[in-house]
Design a protein around this motif. Structure first.
Motif, short mmCIF file in Angstrom:
data_model
loop_
_atom_site.label_atom_id
_atom_site.label_comp_id
_atom_site.label_asym_id
_atom_site.label_seq_id
_atom_site.Cartn_x
_atom_site.Cartn_y
_atom_site.Cartn_z
N ASP A 772 -2.71 6.17 -33.53
CA ASP A 772 -2.07 6.21 -32.03
C ASP A 772 -3.19 6.41 -31.01
OD1 ASP A 772 0.55 6.47 -33.16
OD2 ASP A 772 0.68 8.46 -32.97
N CYS A 773 -4.12 6.91 -31.02
CA CYS A 773 -4.96 7.08 -29.99
C CYS A 773 -6.43 7.92 -30.63
CB CYS A 773 -4.70 8.29 -29.23
SG CYS A 773 -5.89 8.39 -27.76
N PRO A 774 -7.54 6.80 -30.85
CA PRO A 774 -8.36 7.51 -31.64
C PRO A 774 -9.18 8.74 -31.05
CG PRO A 774 -8.80 5.06 -31.45
CD PRO A 774 -7.52 5.49 -30.78
N TYR A 775 -9.20 8.66 -29.44
CA TYR A 775 -9.47 9.83 -28.82
C TYR A 775 -8.73 11.02 -29.11
CZ TYR A 775 -11.68 12.38 -25.02
OH TYR A 775 -12.50 13.33 -24.31
N ASN A 776 -7.83 11.02 -29.36
CA ASN A 776 -6.89 12.20 -29.57
C ASN A 776 -7.45 12.73 -31.01
OD1 ASN A 776 -5.10 14.14 -29.92
ND2 ASN A 776 -3.15 12.73 -30.19
N PHE A 777 -7.53 11.89 -31.86
CA PHE A 777 -8.04 12.17 -33.24
C PHE A 777 -9.59 12.71 -33.06
CE2 PHE A 777 -11.39 10.43 -36.36
CZ PHE A 777 -10.91 11.30 -37.52
N PRO A 997 -11.99 5.36 -28.74
CA PRO A 997 -11.46 5.05 -27.20
C PRO A 997 -10.13 5.71 -27.11
CG PRO A 997 -11.04 2.98 -28.45
CD PRO A 997 -11.89 4.02 -29.28
N ALA A 998 -9.90 6.32 -25.70
CA ALA A 998 -8.60 6.67 -25.66
C ALA A 998 -7.51 5.77 -25.30
CB ALA A 998 -8.67 7.76 -24.52
N TRP A 999 -6.68 5.18 -26.01
CA TRP A 999 -5.81 4.11 -25.64
C TRP A 999 -4.23 4.52 -25.98
CZ3 TRP A 999 -8.80 0.67 -29.80
CH2 TRP A 999 -8.42 1.04 -30.86
N GLY A 1000 -3.91 5.87 -25.85
CA GLY A 1000 -2.63 5.96 -26.31
C GLY A 1000 -1.57 5.26 -25.40
N ASP A 1001 -0.55 4.73 -26.18
CA ASP A 1001 0.54 4.37 -25.42
C ASP A 1001 1.63 5.47 -24.73
OD1 ASP A 1001 2.24 5.22 -27.34
OD2 ASP A 1001 2.42 3.18 -28.20
N SER A 1004 3.04 7.88 -27.13
CA SER A 1004 1.79 8.87 -27.60
C SER A 1004 1.33 10.03 -26.59
CB SER A 1004 0.77 8.00 -28.04
OG SER A 1004 1.13 7.06 -29.07
N CYS A 1005 1.06 9.45 -25.69
CA CYS A 1005 0.66 10.28 -24.37
C CYS A 1005 1.56 11.49 -24.21
CB CYS A 1005 0.08 9.57 -23.11
SG CYS A 1005 -1.08 8.35 -23.56
N VAL A 1006 2.82 11.35 -24.18
CA VAL A 1006 3.97 12.17 -23.94
C VAL A 1006 3.69 13.33 -24.88
CG1 VAL A 1006 6.33 12.69 -23.91
CG2 VAL A 1006 5.79 10.39 -22.87
N TYR A 1007 3.55 13.19 -26.00
CA TYR A 1007 3.40 14.26 -27.04
C TYR A 1007 1.83 14.69 -27.33
CZ TYR A 1007 8.17 13.02 -28.10
OH TYR A 1007 9.45 12.77 -27.85
N CYS A 1008 1.05 14.09 -26.21
CA CYS A 1008 -0.47 14.90 -26.67
C CYS A 1008 -0.99 15.68 -25.79
CB CYS A 1008 -1.35 13.29 -26.23
SG CYS A 1008 -2.96 13.80 -26.49
N ASP A 1009 -1.63 16.71 -26.52
CA ASP A 1009 -2.16 17.85 -25.93
C ASP A 1009 -3.33 17.46 -25.03
OD1 ASP A 1009 -0.09 19.39 -26.18
OD2 ASP A 1009 -0.80 19.68 -28.34
N MET A 1010 -4.23 16.27 -25.08
CA MET A 1010 -5.41 16.18 -24.65
C MET A 1010 -5.62 15.26 -23.55
SD MET A 1010 -6.95 17.72 -27.07
CE MET A 1010 -6.12 18.52 -28.58
N GLY A 1011 -4.41 15.21 -22.85
CA GLY A 1011 -4.34 14.52 -21.67
C GLY A 1011 -5.46 15.00 -20.49
N GLY A 1012 -5.62 16.42 -20.56
CA GLY A 1012 -6.51 16.90 -19.71
C GLY A 1012 -8.00 16.57 -19.93
N LEU A 1013 -8.20 16.34 -21.22
CA LEU A 1013 -9.58 16.00 -21.68
C LEU A 1013 -9.95 14.48 -21.37
CD1 LEU A 1013 -11.67 18.13 -23.01
CD2 LEU A 1013 -10.89 17.21 -25.14
N CYS A 1014 -8.96 13.72 -21.76
CA CYS A 1014 -9.29 12.14 -21.95
C CYS A 1014 -9.17 11.72 -20.23
CB CYS A 1014 -8.53 11.48 -22.80
SG CYS A 1014 -6.74 11.02 -22.15
N ARG A 1015 -8.58 12.48 -19.71
CA ARG A 1015 -8.20 12.16 -17.84
C ARG A 1015 -7.68 10.96 -17.88
NH1 ARG A 1015 -13.64 13.16 -15.10
NH2 ARG A 1015 -12.40 14.11 -13.36
N LYS A 1016 -6.68 10.61 -18.75
CA LYS A 1016 -6.23 9.09 -18.51
C LYS A 1016 -5.45 8.78 -17.24
CE LYS A 1016 -2.91 6.06 -20.72
NZ LYS A 1016 -1.81 5.93 -21.51
N GLN A 1017 -5.13 10.05 -16.72
CA GLN A 1017 -4.34 9.77 -15.23
C GLN A 1017 -5.32 9.39 -14.17
OE1 GLN A 1017 -1.96 13.39 -14.97
NE2 GLN A 1017 -0.31 12.57 -15.47
S1 SF4 Z 1 -3.47 11.64 -23.43
FE1 SF4 Z 1 -5.38 10.66 -23.79
S2 SF4 Z 1 -6.03 11.25 -25.80
FE2 SF4 Z 1 -3.90 11.68 -25.73
S3 SF4 Z 1 -2.98 9.74 -26.47
FE3 SF4 Z 1 -2.95 9.60 -24.49
S4 SF4 Z 1 -4.96 8.40 -24.15
FE4 SF4 Z 1 -4.98 9.57 -26.10
#
Ligand code: SF4
Length: 1022
Positions: A772-777, A997-1001, A1004-1017
């Protein structure tokens, strides 16, 4: 015989008070030098006492005090044999009759502390239920004691009279011509309690601090007068010594003494040499002391005859005149500033007199104000200043400032001190009481366990690890919010998981946790029983049980390892000794209030006498001189502050009766503030200009200073340099442009890891994260970061799923601690028994939560609807498939050095072929995602076994059991091969430092807890 005049000395405001007084005393006592043992100087604060001693010694040893014309000091370089310098109360304690002549004090009364007074008064209030309702007793207790202090130290002769006489005096104070009902009621109430209080003290042969002070005043004076008469008689025979008549008294701050003390000073002046010292013009005293100055009214706002120095020196006179003009309310602003306009002064650029020494700084926030003061202090220290004072009434600011200065390793003497209740030593006691009250609610319990006072330093690291496991694995994961029994049950159930990380200790984690909670339970037993019984008990039972409980917990001995803790211990011991005086019946709330009041009232003062920086309040800084003075927190709400609501008598009545009142307090604060403006050569006044976008008002005294200077001299007092330095200083971290540039760069992250950091085991969920997202991994599986779990009183959906899995397992095979499985093959005939069995099992498994709320009952009912559908599904299913394994763990090594792992909910068998079932109580992947290998769970499971015929998702929810996704046949074999091949390729690339890379769609991003870390927004929009 006429009363001899009391001598007065007024030291001009712009002179160093203690130096001027020292010079005056040395000149006046010239014949006694260097022996001043018969000189007593009364000063109202410790800092002034310290400066007074230094001034005396300096003045004598340097020979700088004024001499009679032509004389030179013959005591230059001599040491001074000092007399008494301190407060009147300290002097009385030293000179009470018992200490003067070794005679036993004529009173054998025991002195009681404030906590005992409170208990006695509460007891008295309970005896007069008609006066106040029980719930108001503690509220009025402190106000009444304060009023009793004022009554006891007043000079009113009518205090022992009847109620009508009280009413008539109060009527005069209220300026009422006729009797008012509430006035009579208030007078009657106060008189009743005052008399009851006095009688109680007499009957019990005890005295409180004001009574002891009163007694000391009477005894000391009686002894002095008696001794004088005796001496006069004996003098005729030529032998006698008097202890006091040779003593010269210099009394500073007479206006701050109680009326009784003032009267004592007046009587003392009839027998000894007494001089009253003031600085400038103190505000009108409202005290009904009967003490009258002979040469002038001490509060006369006009310049006095004794202030000759103010008239003789024109430049000093200008300075005092300017100070008066800035604040003179009798003239208009125009009239006051007119004489200072550029047309009237010679040097048009220079600010006159003391204004040159004052700077103002309005900070944008509380933090900026603290930083401004911190910077000013550090600059002063660097400039070689050794006597720096921060005068503030804002304790929050003082606390922050203290932290900033301590970080810069600047030692501080905080003379104002802290309420014990604000220390961490008192906080742990509060947490313990909350544990008792809230059935060991997790927040209070965790705070208690994490407190530095809970265990010894040597074992703290181990202990904190244990508490961490308790918080994460039991409280958060098991979602248990309170109750020791439930925590313990959960620990027992989860022994296996808890012990997984217990390599650090010989005993298992579960055992250690159970031992820890048992310790808490044992310590709480007695106190908990008292709390639960909800009955009145005598005060000694409450306090002794409480102390026993914290001793049993191990907190009590730990308190002595800390200076604030020691103070808390002392106060607890004082509370436990009150039983020798009184033991009133209290309920839990009374006990809580009593203990809380004590910790709130008693102070903790960290001592550092040699510190160059002192934090103090206005009162503590009076009569002192500093190298640098910072008046901080100069906002309206603390300078002058606001009047506090008085329970008894309004402000004007209090003023008429000579009690403490707001107008007098404000006037005296203003007088002290003006003294401050001339007490240092370098003064900074700071205040907070804004809070949450709202303007905050500066003190009107500061605004007047600012406006006057601006208008009269066209000059701003604002400290521009400080503002500039603050903007350009980074006090917290080292300024680095390169680092800042890197931080400000917002881009998609591409972290890389080494081969050693690459995980070896790949569960289906880890595998899915990587796809889903290597950065989340990277964040979850390499850095092992986890979102903070939240405790919820409701059963979370994930837990619901866990319970359903357990029910289905226990329905088909024996699980520890649960009923036997339903062994017979399912069919329509035994359908009802099977249903009853699964219901019983479900109730048992849900039982730990359904006690808590109706919501949990709702989850159980939701499952019971589905359970019936499951029985029907299973009856159909078993025609072909038989259950082979439940909750089977499996692993499969791959050529890249990793292995895939999994825990299969259920494996069925038919003709040596297997069907893997994954139960879903929530959402599952769509068939299209499975077919396109976007969802890898089923294909991962298929890779864990040979001869797999199919892998299915079985949805069990809302009364429906159905298959929602399947992999079978050729698709299964192809996908299994492709997915494993892709995983191996990815792992090899990661090991050779390919980016993650952080490339979650969106999904994936809706259920991801790492949004604050990858700073996708942030980077997505650039
Ligand atoms: S929020 Fe960031 S780390 Fe999480 S899935 Fe999305 S891109 Fe990946």
């Amino acid at each position: 015989m006429s009363t001899p005049p009391v001598e007065q000395l007024s030291i001009p405001t712009n002179e160093n008070f203690t130096d001027a007084l020292a010079n005056h005393i040395l000149l006046e006592q010239h014949n006694r030098l260097p022996d001043l043992t018969d000189v007593a100087i009364f000063l109202p604060n410790a800092q002034a006492v310290q400066q007074m001693r230094q001034s005396l010694h300096r003045s004598l040893s340097e020979g700088c005090y004024p001499q009679s014309s032509g004389e030179t000091s013959s005591y230059k370089g001599h040491a001074l044999l000092g007399g008494f310098t301190g407060s009147l109360e300290q002097w009385l304690n030293q000179h009470s009759i018992s200490s003067i002549n070794g005679l036993k004090n004529n009173t054998t009364r025991k002195l009681i502390n404030q906590s005992t007074r409170q208990l006695l008064l509460i007891e008295a209030l309970k005896r007069h239920p008609d006066l106040f309702s029980a719930e108001n007793h503690w509220q009025v207790c402190d106000s009444l004691l304060e009023l009793f202090d004022e009554l006891g130290l007043s000079q009113h002769q009518w205090l022992n009279e009847s109620t009508p006489i009280w009413i008539s005096h109060l009527q005069q104070a209220y300026q009422a011509n006729e009797e008012i009902a509430y006035l009579s009621q208030e007078a009657g109430m106060v008189r009743t309690l005052w008399h009851a209080w006095q009688q109680q003290l007499d009957a019990m042969q005890i005295e409180d601090k004001p009574s002891a002070l009163k007694q000391n005043l009477i005894n000391t004076l009686a002894h002095s007068i008696g001794h004088n008469i005796e001496e006069q008689t004996k003098n005729k025979t030529g032998s006698a010594t008097n202890t006091l008549n040779n003593t010269c008294f210099y009394i500073v701050g007479l206006d701050q003494l109680s009326p009784l003390e003032q009267a004592w000073c007046e009587q003392l002046s009839q027998h000894c040499h007494v001089k009253h010292i003031t600085q400038g013009s103190p505000p009108c005293s409202n005290r009904n002391s009967g003490y009258e100055a002979n040469d002038h009214e001490p509060n006369d706002p006009e310049p006095r005859d004794s202030d000759t120095s103010e008239k003789e020196n024109p430049s000093e006179n200008n300075e005092l005149q300017l100070l008066e003009d800035i604040y003179n309310q009798k003239k208009t602003f125009f009239e006051r500033t007119r004489d200072y306009s550029p047309a009237h002064v010679s040097d048009k650029n220079a600010l006159p007199c003391f204004l040159q020494k004052i700077k103002l700084y309005d900070a944008q926030s509380a933090e900026y104000e603290a930083r401004a003061v911190d910077l000013k202090i550090r600059m002063s220290l660097l400039a070689g200043k050794t006597d720096i004072a921060v005068v503030t009434e804002n304790r929050k600011l003082a606390r922050r400032l203290r932290a900033l200065l301590e970080r810069a390793q600047v030692s501080i003497q905080d003379t104002a001190g802290w309420a014990l209740a604000t220390t961490s030593a008192a906080a742990i006691l509060e947490r313990w009481l909350e544990c008792i009250e809230q059935n060991f609610a997790w927040q209070a319990l965790i705070d208690l366990l994490k407190s530095p006072f809970f265990c010894e330093e040597a074992s703290r690291a181990e202990h904190l690890k244990l508490v961490y496991r308790f918080e994460q694995d039991i409280i958060l994961h098991e979602n248990i919010a309170a109750d020791l029994a439930r925590y313990k049950n959960a620990i027992q159930h989860r022994q296996q998981r808890l012990n997984a990380g217990s390599a650090h200790s010989t005993a298992s984690t579960a055992e250690q946790l159970l031992k820890l909670l048992t310790r808490v339970e044992t310590a709480a037993h007695e106190l908990l029983e008292l709390f639960n019984n909800n009955q009145n008990r005598t005060s000694d039972i409450w306090i002794d049980s409480f102390i026993r409980s914290i001793k049993s917990l191990g907190i009590y001995p730990q308190l002595s390892s800390d200076i604030a803790g020691l103070r808390v211990q002392q106060e607890l011991e004082k509370l436990s000794t009150t039983h020798s005086i009184t033991r009133p019946e209290l309920n839990w709330q009374d006990f809580r209030t009593w203990l809380g009041n004590t910790l709130e009232r008693e102070q903790f003062k960290p001592h550092n006498q040699n510190a160059a920086v002192k934090i103090m309040n206005l009162q503590q800084a009076q009569y002192c001189q500093f190298d640098t003075l910072v008046i901080a927190g100069a906002n309206l709400q603390s300078l002058p502050g606001t009047s506090s609501q008085q329970t008894f008598f309004n402000q004007s009545v209090r003023q008429a009766l000579g009690f403490k009142n707001w107008p007098a307090k404000k006037a005296y604060c203003f007088y002290q503030f003006k003294q401050m403006l001339l007490s240092a050569d370098d003064i900074l006044i700071t205040w907070q200009a804004e809070e949450n976008g709202e303007w905050m008002q500066a003190s009107p005294w500061v605004s007047s200073l600012q406006d006057f200077t601006q208008f009269a001299f066209k000059h701003s007092l604002k400290d521009e340099q400080l503002g500039f330095l603050l903007k350009n200083t980074r006090p917290v971290t080292r300024h680095s442009t390169e680092l800042l540039q890197q931080i400000e760069t917002v881009s998609q992250p591409f972290p890389r890891i080494s081969e050693a950091q690459t995980p070896i085991e790949f569960s289906a969920s880890r595998h899915q994260r990587l796809i889903d997202c290597p950065y989340n991994f990277f964040a979850s599986d390499v850095l092992k970061l986890k979102a903070l779990e939240e405790i919820s009183l409701e059963l979370m959906k994930s837990e619901y799923g866990e319970k359903v899995h357990l029910i289905l397992q226990a329905f088909h095979q024996q699980c520890p601690g649960l009923p036997a499985p339903f062994k017979a093959p399912l069919c329509n005939e035994n359908r009802e028994q099977a249903l009853a069995h699964i219901k019983n099992l479900s109730q048992q498994i849900f039982k730990t939560q359904i006690e808590d709320s109706v919501e949990h009952l709702g989850w159980l009912n939701r499952w019971l609807d589905t359970a019936e559908a499951y029985i029907n599904w299973q009856i159909q299913r078993q025609h072909e498939w038989k259950i082979y394994r439940l909750e089977k763990t499996a692993e499969q090594p791959l050529s890249s050095g990793i292995q895939i792992t999994g825990r299969l909910d259920r494996v069925d068998m038919h003709n040596h072929q297997y069907s893997i079932i994954d139960y879903k109580t929530g959402n599952s992947a769509k068939q299209s995602e499975i077919d396109l290998a976007e969802n890898v769970q089923l294909s991962s499971y298929a890779s864990l076994m040979e001869d797999v015929c199919n892998v299915i998702y079985l949805k069990l929810d809302k009364g429906i059991v159905k298959q929602t996704g399947i992999l079978e046949g050729e698709d299964l074999n192809q996908l299994k091969t492709d997915v494993i091949e892709r995983l191996e390729t990815l792992v090899n690339e990661i090991k050779s430092s390919s980016a993650l890379p952080a490339w979650g769609d969106t999904h994936s991003c809706v259920y991801c807890d790492m949004g604050g870390l990858c700073r996708k927004q942030m980077w997505e929009v650039f």
